[in-house]
Write a protein that holds these residues in place. Structure first.
Motif, PDB file in Angstrom:
ATOM      1  N   GLN A  83      98.767  25.413  -3.752  1.00  0.00           N
ATOM      2  CA  GLN A  83      98.472  25.022  -5.132  1.00  0.00           C
ATOM      3  C   GLN A  83      98.802  23.547  -5.373  1.00  0.00           C
ATOM      4  O   GLN A  83      99.818  23.034  -4.918  1.00  0.00           O
ATOM      5  CB  GLN A  83      99.272  25.878  -6.113  1.00  0.00           C
ATOM      6  CG  GLN A  83      99.008  25.547  -7.570  1.00  0.00           C
ATOM      7  CD  GLN A  83      99.870  26.365  -8.534  1.00  0.00           C
ATOM      8  OE1 GLN A  83     100.777  27.086  -8.128  1.00  0.00           O
ATOM      9  NE2 GLN A  83      99.591  26.237  -9.811  1.00  0.00           N
ATOM     10  N   SER A  84      97.918  22.883  -6.119  1.00  0.00           N
ATOM     11  CA  SER A  84      98.136  21.508  -6.563  1.00  0.00           C
ATOM     12  C   SER A  84      98.168  21.485  -8.082  1.00  0.00           C
ATOM     13  O   SER A  84      97.401  22.207  -8.731  1.00  0.00           O
ATOM     14  CB  SER A  84      97.011  20.581  -6.099  1.00  0.00           C
ATOM     15  OG  SER A  84      97.058  20.412  -4.712  1.00  0.00           O
ATOM     16  N   VAL A  85      99.057  20.682  -8.635  1.00  0.00           N
ATOM     17  CA  VAL A  85      99.136  20.545 -10.090  1.00  0.00           C
ATOM     18  C   VAL A  85      99.359  19.077 -10.460  1.00  0.00           C
ATOM     19  O   VAL A  85      99.956  18.318  -9.710  1.00  0.00           O
ATOM     20  CB  VAL A  85     100.277  21.391 -10.710  1.00  0.00           C
ATOM     21  CG1 VAL A  85     100.027  22.863 -10.539  1.00  0.00           C
ATOM     22  CG2 VAL A  85     101.615  21.006 -10.163  1.00  0.00           C
ATOM     23  N   ASP A  86      98.834  18.721 -11.631  1.00  0.00           N
ATOM     24  CA  ASP A  86      99.137  17.432 -12.221  1.00  0.00           C
ATOM     25  C   ASP A  86     100.347  17.615 -13.117  1.00  0.00           C
ATOM     26  O   ASP A  86     100.413  18.590 -13.886  1.00  0.00           O
ATOM     27  CB  ASP A  86      97.959  16.914 -13.039  1.00  0.00           C
ATOM     28  CG  ASP A  86      96.803  16.468 -12.159  1.00  0.00           C
ATOM     29  OD1 ASP A  86      97.050  16.119 -10.981  1.00  0.00           O
ATOM     30  OD2 ASP A  86      95.659  16.457 -12.635  1.00  0.00           O
ATOM     31  N   MET A  87     101.289  16.703 -13.014  1.00  0.00           N
ATOM     32  CA  MET A  87     102.537  16.785 -13.778  1.00  0.00           C
ATOM     33  C   MET A  87     102.686  15.521 -14.625  1.00  0.00           C
ATOM     34  O   MET A  87     103.032  14.456 -14.109  1.00  0.00           O
ATOM     35  CB  MET A  87     103.722  16.930 -12.820  1.00  0.00           C
ATOM     36  CG  MET A  87     103.682  18.170 -11.983  1.00  0.00           C
ATOM     37  SD  MET A  87     105.128  18.224 -10.907  1.00  0.00           S
ATOM     38  CE  MET A  87     104.879  19.794 -10.132  1.00  0.00           C
ATOM     39  N   PRO A  88     102.441  15.658 -15.928  1.00  0.00           N
ATOM     40  CA  PRO A  88     102.525  14.477 -16.785  1.00  0.00           C
ATOM     41  C   PRO A  88     103.950  14.163 -17.243  1.00  0.00           C
ATOM     42  O   PRO A  88     104.799  15.049 -17.326  1.00  0.00           O
ATOM     43  CB  PRO A  88     101.657  14.868 -17.985  1.00  0.00           C
ATOM     44  CG  PRO A  88     101.758  16.358 -18.044  1.00  0.00           C
ATOM     45  CD  PRO A  88     101.911  16.825 -16.624  1.00  0.00           C
ATOM     46  N   VAL A  89     104.162  12.899 -17.527  1.00  0.00           N
ATOM     47  CA  VAL A  89     105.393  12.443 -18.162  1.00  0.00           C
ATOM     48  C   VAL A  89     104.977  11.465 -19.262  1.00  0.00           C
ATOM     49  O   VAL A  89     104.231  10.522 -19.023  1.00  0.00           O
ATOM     50  CB  VAL A  89     106.391  11.801 -17.165  1.00  0.00           C
ATOM     51  CG1 VAL A  89     105.772  10.655 -16.401  1.00  0.00           C
ATOM     52  CG2 VAL A  89     107.644  11.341 -17.872  1.00  0.00           C
ATOM     53  N   SER A  90     105.419  11.761 -20.475  1.00  0.00           N
ATOM     54  CA  SER A  90     105.142  10.909 -21.619  1.00  0.00           C
ATOM     55  C   SER A  90     106.431  10.168 -21.965  1.00  0.00           C
ATOM     56  O   SER A  90     107.488  10.790 -22.110  1.00  0.00           O
ATOM     57  CB  SER A  90     104.673  11.770 -22.799  1.00  0.00           C
ATOM     58  OG  SER A  90     104.450  10.962 -23.931  1.00  0.00           O
ATOM     59  N   PHE A  91     106.347   8.858 -22.112  1.00  0.00           N
ATOM     60  CA  PHE A  91     107.551   8.055 -22.288  1.00  0.00           C
ATOM     61  C   PHE A  91     107.270   6.823 -23.140  1.00  0.00           C
ATOM     62  O   PHE A  91     106.113   6.476 -23.402  1.00  0.00           O
ATOM     63  CB  PHE A  91     108.089   7.611 -20.924  1.00  0.00           C
ATOM     64  CG  PHE A  91     107.162   6.673 -20.206  1.00  0.00           C
ATOM     65  CD1 PHE A  91     107.275   5.289 -20.372  1.00  0.00           C
ATOM     66  CD2 PHE A  91     106.161   7.150 -19.376  1.00  0.00           C
ATOM     67  CE1 PHE A  91     106.411   4.425 -19.728  1.00  0.00           C
ATOM     68  CE2 PHE A  91     105.293   6.288 -18.728  1.00  0.00           C
ATOM     69  CZ  PHE A  91     105.414   4.921 -18.906  1.00  0.00           C
ATOM     70  N   PHE A  92     108.334   6.162 -23.536  1.00  0.00           N
ATOM     71  CA  PHE A  92     108.242   4.827 -24.123  1.00  0.00           C
ATOM     72  C   PHE A  92     109.528   4.086 -23.809  1.00  0.00           C
ATOM     73  O   PHE A  92     110.562   4.692 -23.539  1.00  0.00           O
ATOM     74  CB  PHE A  92     107.981   4.875 -25.628  1.00  0.00           C
ATOM     75  CG  PHE A  92     109.110   5.433 -26.456  1.00  0.00           C
ATOM     76  CD1 PHE A  92     110.066   4.600 -27.029  1.00  0.00           C
ATOM     77  CD2 PHE A  92     109.214   6.801 -26.669  1.00  0.00           C
ATOM     78  CE1 PHE A  92     111.099   5.114 -27.796  1.00  0.00           C
ATOM     79  CE2 PHE A  92     110.247   7.328 -27.426  1.00  0.00           C
ATOM     80  CZ  PHE A  92     111.197   6.486 -27.994  1.00  0.00           C
ATOM     81  N   VAL A  93     109.436   2.777 -23.822  1.00  0.00           N
ATOM     82  CA  VAL A  93     110.594   1.927 -23.603  1.00  0.00           C
ATOM     83  C   VAL A  93     111.003   1.375 -24.964  1.00  0.00           C
ATOM     84  O   VAL A  93     110.193   0.761 -25.661  1.00  0.00           O
ATOM     85  CB  VAL A  93     110.293   0.785 -22.612  1.00  0.00           C
ATOM     86  CG1 VAL A  93     111.530  -0.074 -22.398  1.00  0.00           C
ATOM     87  CG2 VAL A  93     109.792   1.350 -21.289  1.00  0.00           C
TER      88      VAL A  93
END
Length: 180
Positions: free
Chosen positions: A138-148
């Motif tokens: 299995q392959s998955v996309d793993m998002p990360v939402s961030f700001f500095v």
């Protein structure tokens, strides 16, 4: 006080000291983690609800991915870097593939370099907040939402920072592998 009583007091005090030290060892990891999250020490990022607003200053965020020994995955960032602005919420995506013939559960640790920027790096949503289970192949996309945080520009010790690197390392959780 009799010598027998002194021996009992000494043994009781020694046992109490051992129990106290074991408790301190058990509490040290969560206390250190809390300290790092509050202060940003060691490049530990913060968790935030949403950014307060961009101030226009550009910043480059680079992405790094690695695997602990024994982790049978391929794990890479979909982009090597993103140019964003302080205070601007940004989305990056990592991809993971289970290369083994069994389900594997993993957990990611993360840090930010330079370490002094860690206290200004805020994650809104991240795959690293939970364990990830991948079936064989299995392959998955793993998002990360961030700001500095725009306060980075106001801090004299970080004013020169123009590039931040966000690094993740995935570790297997072998004791929770599905054996069915």
């Amino acid at each position: 006080m009799s010598s027998r009583r002194r021996q009992r007091v000494t043994v009781a005090a020694s046992l109490a000291a051992v129990v106290f030290m074991i408790g301190l060892v058990a509490a040290s990891v969560p206390l250190y983690d809390l300290f790092c999250r509050v202060t940003g020490y060691g490049g530990t990022t913060r968790i935030a609800a949403a950014p307060e607003g961009a101030n226009g200053r550009p910043i480059i965020v680079r992405f790094d991915a690695s695997l602990a020994k024994g982790m049978p995955w391929r794990f890479t960032p979909e982009q090597r870097q993103i140019s964003t602005h302080l205070g601007e919420q940004t989305l990056a995506v990592y991809n993971a593939t289970n290369l083994s013939d069994q389900p594997v559960i993993g957990t990611a640790t993360f840090n930010v370099t330079p370490a002094k920027a860690g206290r200004y790096f805020n994650k809104v949503q991240c795959f690293c907040f939970t364990e990830q289970r991948l079936e064989p192949g299995q392959s998955v996309d793993m998002p990360v939402s961030f700001f500095v945080d725009p306060a980075l520009a106001d801090d004299e010790s970080t004013a020169e920072i123009t590039t931040i690197t966000l690094s993740y390392t995935f570790f297997p959780i072998s004791h929770r592998r599905d054996r069915s």
